[in-house]
Motif scaffolding. Structure first.
Motif, mmCIF file in Angstrom:
data_model
loop_
_atom_site.group_PDB
_atom_site.id
_atom_site.type_symbol
_atom_site.label_atom_id
_atom_site.label_comp_id
_atom_site.label_asym_id
_atom_site.label_seq_id
_atom_site.Cartn_x
_atom_site.Cartn_y
_atom_site.Cartn_z
ATOM 1 N N LEU A 1 35.547 36.736 17.007
ATOM 2 C CA LEU A 1 34.483 36.708 18.014
ATOM 3 C C LEU A 1 34.971 36.091 19.328
ATOM 4 O O LEU A 1 34.687 36.622 20.410
ATOM 5 N N LEU A 2 35.708 35.002 19.238
ATOM 6 C CA LEU A 2 36.227 34.362 20.452
ATOM 7 C C LEU A 2 37.256 35.249 21.142
ATOM 8 O O LEU A 2 37.270 35.356 22.378
ATOM 9 N N SER A 3 38.115 35.897 20.370
ATOM 10 C CA SER A 3 39.115 36.798 20.953
ATOM 11 C C SER A 3 38.454 37.956 21.682
ATOM 12 O O SER A 3 38.866 38.331 22.791
ATOM 13 N N GLU A 4 37.419 38.533 21.064
ATOM 14 C CA GLU A 4 36.701 39.635 21.705
ATOM 15 C C GLU A 4 36.030 39.169 23.000
ATOM 16 O O GLU A 4 36.053 39.882 24.009
ATOM 17 N N GLU A 5 35.457 37.987 22.977
ATOM 18 C CA GLU A 5 34.806 37.460 24.177
ATOM 19 C C GLU A 5 35.825 37.180 25.271
ATOM 20 O O GLU A 5 35.574 37.445 26.451
ATOM 21 N N LEU A 6 36.991 36.664 24.902
ATOM 22 C CA LEU A 6 38.049 36.450 25.883
ATOM 23 C C LEU A 6 38.483 37.769 26.510
ATOM 24 O O LEU A 6 38.713 37.841 27.725
ATOM 25 N N CYS A 7 38.594 38.807 25.707
ATOM 26 C CA CYS A 7 38.961 40.131 26.240
ATOM 27 C C CYS A 7 37.918 40.623 27.235
ATOM 28 O O CYS A 7 38.263 41.169 28.283
ATOM 29 N N ARG A 8 36.637 40.426 26.913
ATOM 30 C CA ARG A 8 35.569 40.833 27.839
ATOM 31 C C ARG A 8 35.664 40.063 29.152
ATOM 32 O O ARG A 8 35.522 40.641 30.231
ATOM 33 N N HIS A 9 35.910 38.769 29.068
ATOM 34 C CA HIS A 9 36.030 37.959 30.291
ATOM 35 C C HIS A 9 37.223 38.415 31.128
ATOM 36 O O HIS A 9 37.131 38.503 32.359
ATOM 37 N N GLN A 10 38.340 38.691 30.470
ATOM 38 C CA GLN A 10 39.525 39.148 31.193
ATOM 39 C C GLN A 10 39.280 40.515 31.834
ATOM 40 O O GLN A 10 39.696 40.758 32.971
ATOM 41 N N ALA A 11 38.590 41.400 31.119
ATOM 42 C CA ALA A 11 38.284 42.720 31.672
ATOM 43 C C ALA A 11 37.364 42.578 32.885
ATOM 44 O O ALA A 11 37.543 43.261 33.900
ATOM 45 N N ALA A 12 36.383 41.688 32.793
ATOM 46 C CA ALA A 12 35.477 41.470 33.919
ATOM 47 C C ALA A 12 36.235 40.922 35.125
ATOM 48 O O ALA A 12 35.990 41.339 36.267
ATOM 49 N N ALA A 13 37.159 40.006 34.880
ATOM 50 C CA ALA A 13 37.954 39.445 35.982
ATOM 51 C C ALA A 13 38.790 40.527 36.646
ATOM 52 O O ALA A 13 38.891 40.579 37.880
ATOM 53 N N ARG A 14 39.401 41.420 35.824
ATOM 54 C CA ARG A 14 40.187 42.522 36.392
ATOM 55 C C ARG A 14 39.300 43.452 37.214
ATOM 56 O O ARG A 14 39.679 43.899 38.294
ATOM 57 N N LEU A 15 38.117 43.719 36.701
ATOM 58 C CA LEU A 15 37.184 44.593 37.413
ATOM 59 C C LEU A 15 36.771 43.989 38.752
ATOM 60 O O LEU A 15 36.705 44.688 39.766
ATOM 61 N N LEU A 16 36.528 42.692 38.765
ATOM 62 C CA LEU A 16 36.157 42.029 40.019
ATOM 63 C C LEU A 16 37.298 42.063 41.026
ATOM 64 O O LEU A 16 37.065 42.225 42.223
ATOM 65 N N LYS A 17 38.537 41.929 40.544
ATOM 66 C CA LYS A 17 39.692 42.016 41.451
ATOM 67 C C LYS A 17 39.787 43.410 42.056
ATOM 68 O O LYS A 17 40.072 43.563 43.248
ATOM 69 N N ILE A 18 39.544 44.415 41.230
ATOM 70 C CA ILE A 18 39.564 45.796 41.728
ATOM 71 C C ILE A 18 38.467 45.997 42.761
ATOM 72 O O ILE A 18 38.691 46.603 43.811
ATOM 73 N N ALA B 1 36.759 46.760 48.366
ATOM 74 C CA ALA B 1 35.999 46.302 49.528
ATOM 75 C C ALA B 1 36.938 46.071 50.715
ATOM 76 O O ALA B 1 36.612 46.447 51.849
ATOM 77 N N GLU B 2 38.095 45.499 50.447
ATOM 78 C CA GLU B 2 39.072 45.260 51.512
ATOM 79 C C GLU B 2 39.615 46.573 52.075
ATOM 80 O O GLU B 2 39.910 46.673 53.273
ATOM 81 N N ALA B 3 39.725 47.587 51.221
ATOM 82 C CA ALA B 3 40.266 48.877 51.653
ATOM 83 C C ALA B 3 39.201 49.741 52.318
ATOM 84 O O ALA B 3 39.496 50.818 52.816
ATOM 85 N N ASP B 4 37.966 49.265 52.301
ATOM 86 C CA ASP B 4 36.846 49.975 52.915
ATOM 87 C C ASP B 4 36.687 51.390 52.329
ATOM 88 O O ASP B 4 36.505 52.364 53.046
ATOM 89 N N VAL B 5 36.786 51.468 50.989
ATOM 90 C CA VAL B 5 36.607 52.739 50.284
ATOM 91 C C VAL B 5 35.117 53.012 50.145
ATOM 92 O O VAL B 5 34.357 52.139 49.722
ATOM 93 N N ALA B 6 34.716 54.216 50.494
ATOM 94 C CA ALA B 6 33.296 54.576 50.411
ATOM 95 C C ALA B 6 32.860 54.649 48.948
ATOM 96 O O ALA B 6 33.616 55.132 48.098
ATOM 97 N N PRO B 7 31.664 54.161 48.642
ATOM 98 C CA PRO B 7 31.181 54.232 47.270
ATOM 99 C C PRO B 7 30.972 55.688 46.837
ATOM 100 O O PRO B 7 30.670 56.549 47.660
ATOM 101 N N MET B 8 31.149 55.923 45.539
ATOM 102 C CA MET B 8 30.953 57.268 45.008
ATOM 103 C C MET B 8 29.466 57.505 44.736
ATOM 104 O O MET B 8 28.743 56.584 44.354
ATOM 105 N N SER B 9 29.051 58.750 44.891
ATOM 106 C CA SER B 9 27.678 59.107 44.544
ATOM 107 C C SER B 9 27.586 59.254 43.026
ATOM 108 O O SER B 9 28.598 59.374 42.334
ATOM 109 N N MET B 10 26.376 59.279 42.494
ATOM 110 C CA MET B 10 26.200 59.463 41.064
ATOM 111 C C MET B 10 26.749 60.819 40.630
ATOM 112 O O MET B 10 27.306 60.951 39.535
#
Length: 82
Positions: free
Chosen positions: A30-47, A52-61
Motif C-alpha cells: 500500500l505504501l509503495s503504491e501510494e509513493l508511486c502515485r505521488h511520484q507520478a503526480a510530481a512528474r505530471l506537475l513538472k510537465i 505553461a512556460e512553453a505557452d502551449v495552447a490547451p487541447m480541446s476535448m
C-alpha cells in the motif's frame, strides 16, 4: 528493516484487521503504491509547468478524444502483432 509504531483509531484498526490490511506485506504494498502515485503526480506537475512556460495552447476535448482513440488503436494494432 525498520520498525515503526503508529497510533490509529480503534475502529480503523478493527476494520483494517478484518480486511487483512495490517500485515507487513500489505502495508509495504500500500505504501509503495501510494509513493508511486505521488511520484507520478510530481512528474505530471513538472510537465504542466513546462507546458505553461512553453505557452502551449490547451487541447480541446475533441482533440483529447482523438488522441486517446489513436493511442488505443495503436495499442490494439501492436497487440495483434502488426
Amino acid at each position: 528493516m525498520t520498525t515503526i509504531q503508529i497510533e490509529l483509531p480503534d475502529a480503523t484498526v478493527k476494520a483494517a484487521q478484518a480486511e487483512g490490511l495490517l500485515t507487513s506485506q500489505t502495508l509495504t504494498r500500500l505504501l509503495s503504491e501510494e509513493l508511486c502515485r505521488h511520484q507520478a503526480a510530481a512528474r505530471l506537475l513538472k510537465i504542466a509547468d513546462r507546458l505553461a512556460e512553453a505557452d502551449v495552447a490547451p487541447m480541446s476535448m475533441d482533440e483529447i478524444d482523438a488522441e486517446v482513440k489513436a493511442a488505443r488503436a495503436e495499442r490494439q494494432r501492436r497487440a495483434a502483432g502488426h
